[in-house]
Design a protein around this motif. Structure first.
Motif, PDB file in Angstrom:
ATOM      1  N   GLN A  12      -9.133  90.573 -29.881  1.00 46.49           N
ATOM      2  CA  GLN A  12      -9.329  90.489 -28.439  1.00 46.49           C
ATOM      3  C   GLN A  12     -10.749  90.914 -28.056  1.00 46.49           C
ATOM      4  O   GLN A  12     -11.383  90.278 -27.205  1.00 46.49           O
ATOM      5  N   VAL A  13     -11.248  91.946 -28.686  1.00 50.41           N
ATOM      6  CA  VAL A  13     -12.632  92.381 -28.427  1.00 50.41           C
ATOM      7  C   VAL A  13     -13.604  91.308 -28.907  1.00 50.41           C
ATOM      8  O   VAL A  13     -14.558  90.957 -28.200  1.00 50.41           O
ATOM      9  N   ALA A  14     -13.374  90.744 -30.096  1.00 51.66           N
ATOM     10  CA  ALA A  14     -14.263  89.710 -30.632  1.00 51.66           C
ATOM     11  C   ALA A  14     -14.341  88.504 -29.697  1.00 51.66           C
ATOM     12  O   ALA A  14     -15.440  87.998 -29.414  1.00 51.66           O
ATOM     13  N   VAL A  15     -13.211  88.050 -29.215  1.00 51.72           N
ATOM     14  CA  VAL A  15     -13.192  86.892 -28.315  1.00 51.72           C
ATOM     15  C   VAL A  15     -13.973  87.203 -27.040  1.00 51.72           C
ATOM     16  O   VAL A  15     -14.701  86.366 -26.526  1.00 51.72           O
ATOM     17  N   ASN A  16     -13.874  88.432 -26.558  1.00 53.69           N
ATOM     18  CA  ASN A  16     -14.618  88.798 -25.354  1.00 53.69           C
ATOM     19  C   ASN A  16     -16.102  88.986 -25.613  1.00 53.69           C
ATOM     20  O   ASN A  16     -16.915  88.700 -24.745  1.00 53.69           O
ATOM     21  N   VAL A  17     -16.475  89.442 -26.792  1.00 53.85           N
ATOM     22  CA  VAL A  17     -17.899  89.502 -27.141  1.00 53.85           C
ATOM     23  C   VAL A  17     -18.485  88.094 -27.082  1.00 53.85           C
ATOM     24  O   VAL A  17     -19.626  87.895 -26.648  1.00 53.85           O
ATOM     25  N   LEU A  18     -17.708  87.113 -27.458  1.00 52.52           N
ATOM     26  CA  LEU A  18     -18.177  85.732 -27.457  1.00 52.52           C
ATOM     27  C   LEU A  18     -18.112  85.060 -26.090  1.00 52.52           C
ATOM     28  O   LEU A  18     -19.040  84.362 -25.694  1.00 52.52           O
ATOM     29  N   PHE A  55     -10.847  78.754 -27.567  1.00 53.49           N
ATOM     30  CA  PHE A  55     -12.091  78.726 -26.805  1.00 53.49           C
ATOM     31  C   PHE A  55     -12.130  77.379 -26.101  1.00 53.49           C
ATOM     32  O   PHE A  55     -11.754  76.362 -26.677  1.00 53.49           O
ATOM     33  N   TYR A  56     -12.588  77.364 -24.871  1.00 54.65           N
ATOM     34  CA  TYR A  56     -12.663  76.111 -24.130  1.00 54.65           C
ATOM     35  C   TYR A  56     -13.970  76.048 -23.354  1.00 54.65           C
ATOM     36  O   TYR A  56     -14.550  77.067 -22.998  1.00 54.65           O
ATOM     37  N   THR A  57     -14.415  74.844 -23.120  1.00 51.36           N
ATOM     38  CA  THR A  57     -15.615  74.601 -22.336  1.00 51.36           C
ATOM     39  C   THR A  57     -15.419  73.331 -21.521  1.00 51.36           C
ATOM     40  O   THR A  57     -14.938  72.329 -22.042  1.00 51.36           O
ATOM     41  N   LEU A  58     -15.783  73.360 -20.278  1.00 50.54           N
ATOM     42  CA  LEU A  58     -15.800  72.174 -19.437  1.00 50.54           C
ATOM     43  C   LEU A  58     -17.254  71.782 -19.254  1.00 50.54           C
ATOM     44  O   LEU A  58     -18.036  72.535 -18.667  1.00 50.54           O
ATOM     45  N   THR A  59     -17.611  70.653 -19.820  1.00 51.94           N
ATOM     46  CA  THR A  59     -18.992  70.195 -19.798  1.00 51.94           C
ATOM     47  C   THR A  59     -19.022  68.696 -19.543  1.00 51.94           C
ATOM     48  O   THR A  59     -17.982  68.072 -19.368  1.00 51.94           O
ATOM     49  N   SER A  69     -21.772  72.513 -31.058  1.00 53.76           N
ATOM     50  CA  SER A  69     -22.662  73.131 -32.053  1.00 53.76           C
ATOM     51  C   SER A  69     -22.916  74.599 -31.740  1.00 53.76           C
ATOM     52  O   SER A  69     -22.907  75.447 -32.630  1.00 53.76           O
ATOM     53  N   ILE A  70     -23.138  74.898 -30.476  1.00 54.14           N
ATOM     54  CA  ILE A  70     -23.381  76.292 -30.082  1.00 54.14           C
ATOM     55  C   ILE A  70     -22.146  77.144 -30.338  1.00 54.14           C
ATOM     56  O   ILE A  70     -22.247  78.264 -30.853  1.00 54.14           O
ATOM     57  N   ILE A  71     -20.973  76.628 -29.999  1.00 52.88           N
ATOM     58  CA  ILE A  71     -19.735  77.379 -30.255  1.00 52.88           C
ATOM     59  C   ILE A  71     -19.592  77.660 -31.741  1.00 52.88           C
ATOM     60  O   ILE A  71     -19.299  78.788 -32.146  1.00 52.88           O
ATOM     61  N   GLU A  72     -19.796  76.662 -32.569  1.00 55.27           N
ATOM     62  CA  GLU A  72     -19.690  76.850 -34.022  1.00 55.27           C
ATOM     63  C   GLU A  72     -20.713  77.861 -34.526  1.00 55.27           C
ATOM     64  O   GLU A  72     -20.397  78.702 -35.373  1.00 55.27           O
ATOM     65  N   GLU A  73     -21.932  77.804 -34.009  1.00 49.35           N
ATOM     66  CA  GLU A  73     -22.971  78.773 -34.401  1.00 49.35           C
ATOM     67  C   GLU A  73     -22.564  80.194 -34.022  1.00 49.35           C
ATOM     68  O   GLU A  73     -22.717  81.124 -34.818  1.00 49.35           O
ATOM     69  N   GLU A  74     -22.056  80.357 -32.817  1.00 52.78           N
ATOM     70  CA  GLU A  74     -21.680  81.695 -32.354  1.00 52.78           C
ATOM     71  C   GLU A  74     -20.476  82.240 -33.106  1.00 52.78           C
ATOM     72  O   GLU A  74     -20.423  83.434 -33.409  1.00 52.78           O
ATOM     73  N   LEU A  75     -19.523  81.382 -33.430  1.00 52.65           N
ATOM     74  CA  LEU A  75     -18.381  81.835 -34.231  1.00 52.65           C
ATOM     75  C   LEU A  75     -18.846  82.330 -35.591  1.00 52.65           C
ATOM     76  O   LEU A  75     -18.409  83.381 -36.071  1.00 52.65           O
ATOM     77  N   ASP A 147     -12.578  86.887 -41.005  1.00 50.27           N
ATOM     78  CA  ASP A 147     -11.233  86.557 -41.485  1.00 50.27           C
ATOM     79  C   ASP A 147     -10.562  85.425 -40.724  1.00 50.27           C
ATOM     80  O   ASP A 147      -9.777  84.676 -41.292  1.00 50.27           O
ATOM     81  N   TYR A 148     -10.832  85.310 -39.430  1.00 50.76           N
ATOM     82  CA  TYR A 148     -10.075  84.372 -38.599  1.00 50.76           C
ATOM     83  C   TYR A 148     -10.889  83.225 -38.002  1.00 50.76           C
ATOM     84  O   TYR A 148     -10.322  82.182 -37.700  1.00 50.76           O
ATOM     85  N   LEU A 149     -12.159  83.427 -37.739  1.00 52.23           N
ATOM     86  CA  LEU A 149     -12.915  82.461 -36.945  1.00 52.23           C
ATOM     87  C   LEU A 149     -13.802  81.553 -37.780  1.00 52.23           C
ATOM     88  O   LEU A 149     -14.937  81.263 -37.425  1.00 52.23           O
ATOM     89  N   GLU A 150     -13.279  81.047 -38.867  1.00 58.12           N
ATOM     90  CA  GLU A 150     -14.016  80.106 -39.695  1.00 58.12           C
ATOM     91  C   GLU A 150     -13.848  78.705 -39.133  1.00 58.12           C
ATOM     92  O   GLU A 150     -12.736  78.303 -38.768  1.00 58.12           O
ATOM     93  N   ALA A 151     -14.928  77.952 -39.074  1.00 57.69           N
ATOM     94  CA  ALA A 151     -14.877  76.593 -38.519  1.00 57.69           C
ATOM     95  C   ALA A 151     -13.873  75.714 -39.273  1.00 57.69           C
ATOM     96  O   ALA A 151     -13.208  74.875 -38.670  1.00 57.69           O
ATOM     97  N   GLY A 152     -13.731  75.909 -40.570  1.00 55.92           N
ATOM     98  CA  GLY A 152     -12.818  75.097 -41.361  1.00 55.92           C
ATOM     99  C   GLY A 152     -11.353  75.329 -41.044  1.00 55.92           C
ATOM    100  O   GLY A 152     -10.497  74.531 -41.415  1.00 55.92           O
ATOM    101  N   ARG A 153     -11.044  76.407 -40.353  1.00 59.87           N
ATOM    102  CA  ARG A 153      -9.652  76.708 -39.998  1.00 59.87           C
ATOM    103  C   ARG A 153      -9.311  76.257 -38.585  1.00 59.87           C
ATOM    104  O   ARG A 153      -8.203  76.465 -38.120  1.00 59.87           O
ATOM    105  N   ALA A 154     -10.262  75.649 -37.898  1.00 60.26           N
ATOM    106  CA  ALA A 154     -10.092  75.321 -36.488  1.00 60.26           C
ATOM    107  C   ALA A 154      -9.505  73.926 -36.278  1.00 60.26           C
ATOM    108  O   ALA A 154      -9.762  73.016 -37.050  1.00 60.26           O
TER     109      ALA A 154
END
Length: 174
Positions: A12-18, A55-59, A69-75, A147-154
């Motif tokens: 929960q803290v990690a998601v909020n840092v992002l 994670f969601y974005t309206l663009t 790309s930015i989301i993947e970089e930040e993860l 442990d959890y936020l790998e792009a390959g698991r998304a």
């Protein structure tokens, strides 16, 4: 993480840092610096048997690739680079503040106590949330990110507007 997982508060803290609108990394880069999103955010959805991080974005359609790309970089960077004391404190304060706001009525508190008791956590489990969140360290945040936020698991879902008003959007899952 599930509702029973020791990693839940760190996630929960990690998601909020992002994604927090109060200085989250993705929020700053995508919305504040680049102006590429109408809104964005993130949530941890823990359940008894499994959990989900969203994670969601309206663009705009033309910005989908850049924003992704930015989301993947930040993860990726969250698990590799340091979490500053300011980021950690802001994320913890945001979570604890939302927790307090969401428990302002007796009905909300009773409902949470009943759910926690039913799930085997104990009727007073929710009361220790602020302490559990404040005990999360920067290292804990990095560990759950690795442990959890790998792009390959998304599962990445992109919903685009329809072509010339056909009324149906395009849904792409990868």
């Amino acid at each position: 993480p599930t509702i029973y997982d020791k990693d839940l508060e760190a996630m929960q803290v990690a998601v909020n840092v992002l994604s927090s609108p109060l200085g989250g990394r993705m929020f700053q880069r995508i919305r504040d610096e680049l102006g590429k999103a109408y809104t964005l955010g993130g949530s941890v959805l823990p359940f008894a048997d499994a959990g989900m991080v969203v994670f969601y974005t309206l663009t705009t359609a033309e910005n989908v690739g850049k924003v992704r790309s930015i989301i993947e970089e930040e993860l990726a960077s969250l698990g590799q680079g340091p979490v500053t004391p300011e980021e950690l404190a802001a994320a913890q304060a945001y979570l604890v503040g939302n927790w307090a706001r969401d428990r302002q009525t007796i009905g909300a508190r009773a409902g949470q106590a009943a759910a926690d008791e039913f799930l085997g956590l104990g009727h007073d489990h929710d009361l220790s949330f602020p302490e559990r969140v404040r005990s999360v360290s920067a290292e804990d945040v990095q560990a759950v990110a690795r442990d959890y936020l790998e792009a390959g698991r998304a599962a990445i879902i992109t919903i685009l507007p329809s072509e010339k008003g056909s009324g149906e959007g395009v849904n792409k899952t990868q």
